[in-house]
Design a protein around this motif. Structure first.
Motif, PDB file in Angstrom:
ATOM      1  N   ASN B 204       0.808  -1.057  -0.140  1.00  0.00           N
ATOM      2  CA  ASN B 204       0.087  -0.139  -0.029  1.00  0.00           C
ATOM      3  C   ASN B 204       0.789   1.414  -0.197  1.00  0.00           C
ATOM      4  O   ASN B 204       0.429   2.165  -0.706  1.00  0.00           O
ATOM      5  N   LEU B 260      -3.158   4.406 -13.517  1.00  0.00           N
ATOM      6  CA  LEU B 260      -3.894   3.329 -13.603  1.00  0.00           C
ATOM      7  C   LEU B 260      -3.067   2.161 -14.013  1.00  0.00           C
ATOM      8  O   LEU B 260      -3.197   0.970 -13.280  1.00  0.00           O
ATOM      9  N   THR B 263      -0.799   1.223 -11.267  1.00  0.00           N
ATOM     10  CA  THR B 263      -1.411   0.575 -10.099  1.00  0.00           C
ATOM     11  C   THR B 263      -1.572  -1.062 -10.483  1.00  0.00           C
ATOM     12  O   THR B 263      -1.281  -1.760  -9.645  1.00  0.00           O
TER      13      THR B 263
ATOM     14  N   ARG C  84      -8.830   4.405  -6.246  1.00  0.00           N
ATOM     15  CA  ARG C  84      -7.537   4.194  -5.424  1.00  0.00           C
ATOM     16  C   ARG C  84      -6.432   4.128  -6.285  1.00  0.00           C
ATOM     17  O   ARG C  84      -5.160   4.177  -5.899  1.00  0.00           O
ATOM     18  N   GLY C  85      -6.686   3.922  -7.571  1.00  0.00           N
ATOM     19  CA  GLY C  85      -5.456   4.167  -8.597  1.00  0.00           C
ATOM     20  C   GLY C  85      -5.138   5.384  -9.353  1.00  0.00           C
ATOM     21  O   GLY C  85      -4.014   5.288  -9.878  1.00  0.00           O
ATOM     22  N   TYR C 130     -11.458   3.748  -0.647  1.00  0.00           N
ATOM     23  CA  TYR C 130     -10.210   3.216   0.107  1.00  0.00           C
ATOM     24  C   TYR C 130     -10.992   2.479   1.198  1.00  0.00           C
ATOM     25  O   TYR C 130     -10.549   1.409   1.489  1.00  0.00           O
ATOM     26  N   ASN C 179      -6.589   4.666  10.266  1.00  0.00           N
ATOM     27  CA  ASN C 179      -5.179   5.308   9.477  1.00  0.00           C
ATOM     28  C   ASN C 179      -5.929   6.100   8.196  1.00  0.00           C
ATOM     29  O   ASN C 179      -5.765   7.201   7.751  1.00  0.00           O
ATOM     30  N   ILE C 182      -7.087   9.354   9.319  1.00  0.00           N
ATOM     31  CA  ILE C 182      -5.920  10.266   9.448  1.00  0.00           C
ATOM     32  C   ILE C 182      -5.584  10.723   7.897  1.00  0.00           C
ATOM     33  O   ILE C 182      -5.395  11.944   7.646  1.00  0.00           O
ATOM     34  N   PHE C 183      -5.467   9.936   7.100  1.00  0.00           N
ATOM     35  CA  PHE C 183      -5.056  10.314   5.641  1.00  0.00           C
ATOM     36  C   PHE C 183      -6.026  11.237   4.816  1.00  0.00           C
ATOM     37  O   PHE C 183      -5.653  11.980   4.189  1.00  0.00           O
ATOM     38  N   HIS C 186      -5.409  14.514   5.922  1.00  0.00           N
ATOM     39  CA  HIS C 186      -4.295  14.991   5.313  1.00  0.00           C
ATOM     40  C   HIS C 186      -4.692  15.488   3.734  1.00  0.00           C
ATOM     41  O   HIS C 186      -4.091  16.467   3.507  1.00  0.00           O
ATOM     42  N   ARG C 263      -1.161   0.939  12.415  1.00  0.00           N
ATOM     43  CA  ARG C 263      -0.540   0.200  11.291  1.00  0.00           C
ATOM     44  C   ARG C 263      -1.170   0.805  10.262  1.00  0.00           C
ATOM     45  O   ARG C 263      -2.326   1.129  10.055  1.00  0.00           O
ATOM     46  N   MET C 264      -0.198   0.988   9.488  1.00  0.00           N
ATOM     47  CA  MET C 264      -0.842   1.696   8.049  1.00  0.00           C
ATOM     48  C   MET C 264      -1.402   0.460   7.240  1.00  0.00           C
ATOM     49  O   MET C 264      -0.586  -0.336   6.635  1.00  0.00           O
ATOM     50  N   ASN C 265      -2.551   0.406   6.515  1.00  0.00           N
ATOM     51  CA  ASN C 265      -2.965  -0.508   5.740  1.00  0.00           C
ATOM     52  C   ASN C 265      -3.201   0.135   4.331  1.00  0.00           C
ATOM     53  O   ASN C 265      -2.406  -0.152   3.507  1.00  0.00           O
ATOM     54  N   LEU C 266      -4.108   1.038   4.257  1.00  0.00           N
ATOM     55  CA  LEU C 266      -4.662   1.502   2.983  1.00  0.00           C
ATOM     56  C   LEU C 266      -4.710   3.097   3.148  1.00  0.00           C
ATOM     57  O   LEU C 266      -5.442   3.536   3.948  1.00  0.00           O
ATOM     58  N   ILE C 267      -3.760   3.736   2.555  1.00  0.00           N
ATOM     59  CA  ILE C 267      -3.791   5.231   2.191  1.00  0.00           C
ATOM     60  C   ILE C 267      -3.690   5.520   0.852  1.00  0.00           C
ATOM     61  O   ILE C 267      -3.425   4.598   0.123  1.00  0.00           O
ATOM     62  N   ARG C 268      -3.935   6.928   0.614  1.00  0.00           N
ATOM     63  CA  ARG C 268      -3.693   7.057  -0.761  1.00  0.00           C
ATOM     64  C   ARG C 268      -2.262   7.747  -1.145  1.00  0.00           C
ATOM     65  O   ARG C 268      -1.510   8.046  -0.338  1.00  0.00           O
TER      66      ARG C 268
END
Lengths: 242, 293, 268
Positions: B204, B260, B263, C84-85, C130, C179, C182-183, C186, C263-268
């Motif tokens: 990620n 994209l 990704t 997300r991409g 996300y 998380n 939080i992001f 930001h 713990r960071m899992n999914l952020i942009r």
């Protein structure tokens, strides 16, 4: 006290210059403000300031090279020493003069102008677009009109075309080619406003020797008329000259 | 580029487009894609190293070191990266030059800060005033890599810190039972096993790093977004042989496709890596693989 | 002007109240702290509303992505992949263009080009994508025993989802979701920086920070102030989400409760 520091700084700088004669002078510019400076088809810095700057360096017998930098951080990067001069259509204002030094102006005090999509816009009441953090944006904020700020000059003009703003307020010389190319879609409205004290080359306050060198060659170019020739070439025959 | 491109205003359709897309500026645009990929390739391992050091510091038994590691993780993660980039590069540059200044010019008696100016002796300049332009660009690139690495290193440290704690305690105890020292258990048992726990977080992070590249322009690198903005903007015939209207839409569309694609490719590759790392591990995924085989 | 006066004139400047003109010379530390703090109102507004609305859409998307029916699964997969991409600023750019063209044909979309609505919609869709990925991951790891027990009690459909699946999904997803929150906060700094225009100098914290950086030519004061505000905000988010986490795990014996690790899992 400040004078003493400046004088000693000048001494120090001239001393280092004597050692490092081969130092290249780095000229900072934005590269997004035609006709002052822009990127040409070949990907190089081009425009009035490029041509003038090269000529000034030639006359002052300096080796110069051009560096592009984002407008927002152009002054912090100068004082931090990442380049030595700014030639980026920067108007001489008191605020800026407190932080950096300017040579004498190489472009007469500029007029800023309003452009709208139709005649008859009251620029004191209308919604006016301007680029964020320019002297134009500051002027509109005080004028009573509704200010809309965009990150780039491109977007300010686009906002008038698509109706988000009634008018755009920017340097007249930036707007002239756009109005000419728009086939009547864009027109000048209201009265022009003189803002700032002409455009000069920005330098670090401690770089007094470099400033004197450039000042001398600008005076020379003003005297022999070569600056006026350049101004006419890039801004048309009606532009203000020296 | 092509011989028929001398007077583009007479051309039309595809010939015009072929000339337009091969101008010098466009070549710089294409080059910037490589620049971004290069930056990603360099930054990822450096950030990982920062992360590793940060995580090691955070779990150190020596309290001040542990505070340092935890403080680094908490502060850098708490701040939006954009705010960090806006002032950090100049600060870093000044720090380097100041250090060199103290070492190289010990008898310099001028203050370094004169009013707003930051002045070091010529010999301490980075790069030297006489160096060619490519040195300056490489230096700027290096600064960008370090800045990115510090920011993303904090995130990586956070992930690795969690991963180190996720390795089953029994594994470490087994190591100790075999008479390994603490250092040996760390390097031979903990480190090889933690990657499988760290990978989801790290992948990620990689995705985030890809999407943070538009911020490169704040660091003085002419990246793909800078060029897309520059090229897409309205061009009048006075300053170019290829006048056009506001084409930012198309350029941003190209960027969208690029991101994209990146990704998609990354997801596929990381998926394979995960399958490889899971092999033989004492996790649910490893168990599933064992049963399937 | 004393600091109290400054606070009175500028504390709500970002909403359009107080002094019309921003300070233009002799900038004091107090002015910078007040105005940047005033801008934080917008960051909090965007963050809170995008998070609240995005939460529901994320749940729906996660369920759709986990669905065996391709007609539901495919659109959800594509939506999540698209948002997300791609970088957020590209999403802002396209959304602004889209809203502009919609606005010119339908007056209904009048407010969509303003940041308070347009940017909120983009942030809402973004965080939905996300969070959906986080929730989807959690749905996949729900212990089989839980759902089997629900089946044994004869639960099905909505009650089964609401009483068994959903609470467990939330419980498992919560650390990663913290998380994401939080992001998201930001990310709200990008709204005026590269997305939407600022009207009458009403902007977010970053807008005022760069205003001061531009006027004083000194980036070393306003940006650290901004950073300080965000560290505070992050601490608040972590403690609020920690309370919820405690609530979600209250039925578990104390030593098996997952601690809310950063713990960071999914952020942009």
């Amino acid at each position: 006290m400040k004078k003493i520091i400046l004088a000693s700084a000048a001494l120090a700088v001239s001393a280092t210059f004597a050692i490092a004669q081969d130092k290249t002078i780095r000229m900072g510019t934005e590269g997004a403000y035609p006709p002052y400076n822009f990127i040409n088809d070949a990907g190089e810095v081009d425009g009035f300031e490029r041509e003038l700057g090269d000529e000034l360096c030639k006359r002052a017998e300096l080796t110069c090279e051009w560096v592009k930098n984002d407008w927002d951080s152009i002054i912090p990067n100068l004082v931090s020493g990442n380049y030595d001069t700014i030639m980026a259509g920067m108007s001489i204002t008191d605020e800026r003069d407190e932080v950096i030094d300017f040579t004498q102006d190489y472009f007469p005090p500029t007029e800023s102008a309003y452009v709208a999509a139709a005649e008859g816009v009251d620029v004191k009441e209308a919604i006016v677009a301007a680029q964020t953090a320019t002297i134009q944006a500051g002027y509109i904020a005080e004028s009573g009109a509704t200010l809309v700020e965009f990150a780039t000059p491109e977007e300010t003009v686009a906002a008038v075309r698509n109706g988000e703003a009634d008018a755009v307020f920017a340097d007249r010389d930036y707007l002239v080619p756009l109005v000419e190319a728009s086939n009547g879609e864009l027109v000048f409205v209201g009265e022009d406003v003189a803002l700032g004290g002409g455009i000069g080359m920005g330098l670090r306050e401690s770089d007094t020797e470099l400033k004197e060198k450039f000042d001398a060659v600008i005076t020379e170019m003003k005297a022999d008329g070569s600056l006026n020739t350049l101004l006419k070439k890039w801004f048309g025959d009606e532009t203000a000259t020296y | 580029m092509f011989s028929y491109c001398t007077d583009p205003s007479t051309l039309g359709g595809l010939t015009w487009l072929s000339c337009f897309l091969t101008t010098g500026v466009h070549l710089s645009f294409y080059l910037s894609f490589l620049k971004v990929l290069g930056l990603l390739a360099v930054t990822a391992p450096v950030a990982l190293a920062f992360g590793f050091l940060g995580a090691m510091a955070a779990r150190a038994s020596f309290a001040p070191l542990s505070w340092l590691g935890k403080g680094y993780i908490a502060i850098v993660r708490g701040v939006p990266d954009i705010a960090f980039f806006l002032f950090f590069v100049i600060a870093l540059d000044q720090l380097f030059e100041y250090t060199r200044h103290r070492i190289l010019c010990p008898d310099w008696d001028q203050p370094v800060r004169q009013g707003n100016d930051f002045i070091v002796c010529q010999a301490a300049k980075l790069p030297l005033g006489s160096s060619p332009e490519w040195m300056h660009e490489t230096y700027a690139f290096g600064l960008a890599v370090i800045t990115f690495a510090i920011v993303f290193g904090a995130f990586a440290a956070n992930v690795l810190f969690g991963a180190m704690r996720a390795v089953p305690r029994a594994q470490l105890e087994t190591g100790e039972a075999y008479g390994m020292t603490q250092r040996q258990t760390f390097w031979r048992i903990l480190v090889p096993q933690m990657w499988v726990f760290a990978l989801p977080g790290l992948s990620n992070l990689w995705m985030v790093l890809i999407k943070a590249t538009p911020l490169l322009f704040l660091l003085g690198i002419e990246d793909i977004v800078y060029w897309a903005r520059e090229l897409g903007g309205t061009k009048t015939s006075k300053f170019t042989s290829y006048p056009h209207g506001d084409w930012r839409m198309w350029y941003f569309l190209a960027l969208l496709i690029f991101y994209l694609l990146m990704t998609k490719v990354s997801e596929t590759l990381l998926g394979r890596l995960m399958a490889r790392l899971t092999l033989g591990q004492a996790t649910a995924g490893g168990e599933a693989q064992r049963k399937a085989a | 002007m004393s600091c109290i006066d400054t606070i009175q004139s500028y504390a709500f400047r970002s909403l359009g109240f107080g002094e019309r003109l921003l300070p233009r010379s002799d900038f004091t530390l107090c002015e910078q702290v007040t105005l940047i703090g005033s801008g934080m109102i917008w960051n909090i507004y965007f963050g809170v509303f995008a998070l609240l609305t995005g939460f529901f859409m994320a749940t729906a998307l996660a369920v759709a992505k986990a669905s065996p029916r391709a007609a539901l699964r495919k659109p959800a997969e594509w939506f999540i992949f698209l948002f997300r991409g791609s970088p957020l600023f590209i999403q802002f750019f396209f959304a602004y263009f889209l809203f502009l063209s919609l606005k010119s044909s339908y007056p209904f979309f009048g407010n969509f080009t303003a940041a308070w609505l347009g940017a909120l919609i983009v942030l809402f869709l973004n965080t939905a994508a996300y969070s959906a990925e986080i929730f989807y991951g959690a749905l996949q790891s729900i212990p089989k025993g839980d759902t089997e027990a629900a089946d044994a009690y004869g639960m099905s459909g909505w009650p089964r989802f609401r009483r068994i699946v959903w609470p467990t999904m939330l419980r498992l997803a919560w650390p990663a979701y913290t998380n994401e929150a939080i992001f998201l906060f930001h990310a709200t700094t990008l709204v005026f920086f590269s997305g939407f225009p600022a009207w009458q100098q009403r902007g977010d914290a970053l807008y005022y920070a760069s205003y001061f950086a531009d006027k004083t030519f000194n980036p070393f004061v306003p940006y650290p102030i901004l950073a300080g505000y965000f560290i505070l905000l992050t601490l608040v988010i972590v403690s609020l989400f920690g309370l919820v986490n405690r609530h979600l795990n209250r039925h578990l014996p104390a030593n098996t409760r997952p601690r809310l690790k950063m713990r960071m899992n999914l952020i942009r």
